[in-house]
Design a protein around this motif. Structure first.
Motif, short mmCIF file in Angstrom:
data_model
loop_
_atom_site.label_atom_id
_atom_site.label_comp_id
_atom_site.label_asym_id
_atom_site.label_seq_id
_atom_site.Cartn_x
_atom_site.Cartn_y
_atom_site.Cartn_z
N UNK A 1 -10.68 -33.28 -11.32
CA UNK A 1 -10.22 -32.01 -11.87
C UNK A 1 -8.68 -31.99 -11.87
N UNK A 2 -8.12 -32.47 -10.75
CA UNK A 2 -6.68 -32.63 -10.64
C UNK A 2 -6.32 -34.01 -11.18
N UNK A 3 -5.37 -34.07 -12.12
CA UNK A 3 -5.10 -35.39 -12.72
C UNK A 3 -4.47 -36.42 -11.76
N UNK A 4 -3.92 -35.95 -10.64
CA UNK A 4 -3.32 -36.88 -9.65
C UNK A 4 -2.35 -37.88 -10.27
N UNK A 5 -1.35 -37.37 -10.97
CA UNK A 5 -0.34 -38.27 -11.54
C UNK A 5 0.83 -38.38 -10.57
N UNK A 6 1.55 -39.49 -10.67
CA UNK A 6 2.73 -39.65 -9.81
C UNK A 6 3.89 -38.92 -10.45
N UNK A 7 4.43 -37.88 -9.78
CA UNK A 7 5.43 -37.04 -10.42
C UNK A 7 6.76 -37.76 -10.69
N UNK A 8 7.03 -38.82 -9.95
CA UNK A 8 8.33 -39.48 -10.12
C UNK A 8 8.29 -40.65 -11.10
N UNK A 9 7.14 -40.84 -11.74
CA UNK A 9 7.08 -41.90 -12.74
C UNK A 9 6.67 -41.30 -14.08
N UNK A 10 7.21 -41.87 -15.14
CA UNK A 10 6.90 -41.32 -16.46
C UNK A 10 5.47 -41.68 -16.86
N UNK B 1 0.30 -44.66 -16.45
CA UNK B 1 -0.85 -45.30 -17.09
C UNK B 1 -0.88 -46.79 -16.77
N UNK B 2 0.30 -47.37 -16.58
CA UNK B 2 0.37 -48.82 -16.31
C UNK B 2 -0.02 -49.16 -14.86
N UNK B 3 -0.09 -48.14 -14.00
CA UNK B 3 -0.34 -48.39 -12.58
C UNK B 3 -1.57 -49.27 -12.31
N UNK C 1 8.04 -39.45 -21.08
CA UNK C 1 8.29 -38.19 -20.38
C UNK C 1 7.64 -38.17 -18.99
N UNK C 2 8.14 -37.28 -18.15
CA UNK C 2 7.57 -37.14 -16.81
C UNK C 2 6.36 -36.20 -16.87
N UNK D 1 9.91 -55.16 -5.00
CA UNK D 1 11.32 -55.17 -4.60
C UNK D 1 12.10 -54.14 -5.41
N UNK D 2 11.79 -54.09 -6.71
CA UNK D 2 12.49 -53.15 -7.58
C UNK D 2 12.19 -51.72 -7.17
N UNK D 3 10.91 -51.46 -6.89
CA UNK D 3 10.50 -50.11 -6.48
C UNK D 3 11.22 -49.72 -5.19
N UNK D 4 11.29 -50.66 -4.25
CA UNK D 4 11.90 -50.32 -2.96
C UNK D 4 13.39 -50.05 -3.10
#
Lengths: 226, 327
Positions: free
Chosen positions: A86-95, A100-102, A133-134, B35-38
């Protein structure tokens, strides 16, 4: 593809979430899982995603008994299962692109191959122009679509969704359900837990109803299209 | 065995891409990303990172500085003890001819760097020159100084039992009154050096622990702040190794940069001390110059810092990672 045989899951204080539940989903099948909150929908999905272990019974994916999957092997099983909450659980500090690439990064795909796959996944959910975008600048529906893109980017064989439209208005919800249907049509086994009966009745797929941890109705005959 | 086949069946092997892609380059790719992330994480909170680095830098600088000063002290004391001589005092009735004989004998028996006979007359001249007191003999009527032979053995450690045996033998020579080697101060100096050495080691151990704890705590806080991210990563199939990696790099970089900072601090302090110490040495007619940390020493410092950072991060992340599971 997914098989549960007499699965019981009880938590501490003898709270029973699932009781002797059995069901089988063929490869490429799509089904909805419904029931009141507390009926055991989430627990069932968690057992498949190896977030929980059954107290009794057997859970199998693609012929593999999950009881044989040790702790160290759990990540490799999860990579073949896309999960949406229900919660998308996205990483707020990555675009959006990096979110999606994670899964690709985690599975060890070469970074050179990410672009094509991430773009394809974002295109499928209709967010091709948002990759830079973030997440917090996106609407709730868009965020959920990003999480779906993340779930499918690795081309998983199984897609699980736990109340994916819980936070969305009816129009957006239907859009999301149609997306799941698209994946089902390209051969992905899809299991969606939802209590939105009106919406899932419209989709005309198999509906499995849980009540107090038991499968009380399996609408295989009425709604199945395959 | 069953487990392995389970994971193999369900694994999505990256080898199915058009890329020719080995496990090794996959690992390299993942390490580069980690390494880049850190580095990205360290740079994103500049104030916190700089404070952490300062703590590490100062903690490492203290034992490093002491050990550098100690190294300088040791080289200085070696220089001094190397210059120590054995003085053979001849008896009053030993004439120059007998003195020459004794000297030849000493040269034959022992390995000497140098041996020199100083006659009573010569000794008196030296005495008058060094002290500035003239015409002493006229007042004393008789030269009170004995003839002496100064010898300098090849052997470096004058405190050794071997040298002690020599002294005892030479003392028995006919015509020899006494033999003297003032070892007390050399011994004292060596004891002090040994004490200082231990002190530096104890301090290095304690402050190394400080670095370990500081980095461990920083990484622990960082895993706490990234709870959600860790859960998400686990949910989509990240192994513990994958999750651990950026944190380990962060610890490694903190340690390395902290050590670099401490190198800088030590160099500045040494530079600052150099001028007064050179002047002090000059007043003793010495050309002693304070040496900075050697290149190898600096490399050891950097290695120690990086390893401490890595170890601190490893301990912290291992304690945390098991507790954070998706729910």
């Amino acid at each position: 593809m997914i098989e549960l045989k007499h699965v019981t899951k009880s938590y501490e204080q003898n709270r029973i979430a699932l009781s002797q539940a059995s069901l089988t989903l063929a490869q490429g099948e799509m089904a909805f899982l419904t029931g009141h909150s507390g009926a055991g929908k989430s627990t069932l999905l968690k057992l498949i995603a190896l977030l929980e272990r059954p107290t009794q019974g057997k859970v199998m994916i693609g012929g593999v008994d999950l009881a044989d999957v040790g702790k160290a092997d759990i990540p490799y099983v999860r990579r073949r299962i896309g999960v949406i909450f229900q919660n998308p659980y996205l990483l707020p500090d990555r675009n959006v692109f990096d979110n999606v690439a994670l899964p690709l990064q985690i599975a060890g795909w070469p970074s050179g191959s990410w672009l094509k796959r991430v773009r394809a996944a974002l295109e499928k959910v209709g967010l091709a122009n948002k990759e830079a975008v973030l997440p917090q600048t996106l609407s709730g529906g868009e965020q959920q679509r990003v999480s779906i893109a993340r779930a499918i980017v690795n081309k998983p064989a199984v897609l699980l969704a736990d109340e994916p439209t819980g936070n969305l208005d009816p129009d957006l919800s239907e859009e999301i359900m149609h997306l799941f249907q698209d994946f089902h049509q390209v051969g992905v086994t899809v299991l969606v837990a939802s209590h939105d009966l009106r919406l899932i009745a419209k989709m005309k797929h198999r509906i499995i109803t849980l009540k107090e941890g038991k499968v009380v109705n399996d609408g295989l005959d009425k709604h199945s299209i395959t | 065995m069953k487990t392995q086949s389970a994971s193999r069946t369900l694994q999505n092997p990256p080898t199915s891409t058009a890329y020719s892609y080995s496990r090794l380059s996959a690992l390299w790719d993942q390490h580069r990303q980690a390494a880049r992330i850190s580095i990205h994480r360290i740079c994103r909170h500049p104030l916190g990172s700089v404070l952490t680095l300062l703590v590490i830098g100062v903690a490492l600088a203290l034992p490093t500085l002491l050990s550098v000063l100690l190294g300088n002290g040791e080289s200085l004391s070696q220089h001094w003890s190397g210059g120590t001589q054995i003085t053979v005092y001849l008896s009053e009735n030993t004439n120059a001819q007998r003195a020459e004989q004794i000297m030849t004998l000493l040269k034959e028996r022992y390995q000497l760097k140098n041996a020199r006979y100083i006659s009573p007359e010569e000794g008196l001249v030296n005495f008058e020159r060094d002290t500035g007191i003239e015409h002493v003999v006229e007042q004393l009527r008789k030269n009170p100084l004995p003839g002496i032979i100064e010898i300098m053995p090849e052997i470096a450690d004058l405190g050794s039992a071997q040298v002690q045996t020599w002294l005892n033998t030479i003392r028995q020579f006919p015509g020899v009154e006494n033999v003297q080697l003032d070892l007390a101060w050399v011994n004292r100096l060596q004891e002090m050096a040994r004490f200082a050495n231990r002190l530096v080691h104890a301090l290095a151990l304690l402050l190394g622990m400080v670095v370990l704890l500081v980095i461990g705590n920083t990484i622990r806080l960082s895993t706490q702040n990234r709870r959600e991210e860790i859960k998400i990563a686990k949910l989509i199939g990240a192994t513990d190794a994958f999750i651990r990696r950026p944190f380990l790099y962060t610890g490694f970089f903190y340690g390395l940069l902290g050590a670099l900072l401490s190198w800088l601090v030590v160099s500045i302090v040494i530079l600052w001390l150099r001028a007064p110490i050179t002047q002090l040495a000059a007043s003793y007619q010495s050309v002693f110059q304070l040496r900075n940390l050697s290149f190898m020493g600096a490399m050891e410092l950097l290695l120690a810092g990086a390893l401490l950072g890595f170890a601190g991060a490893l301990i912290a992340v291992n304690l945390q990672i098991r507790q954070i599971e998706p729910d």
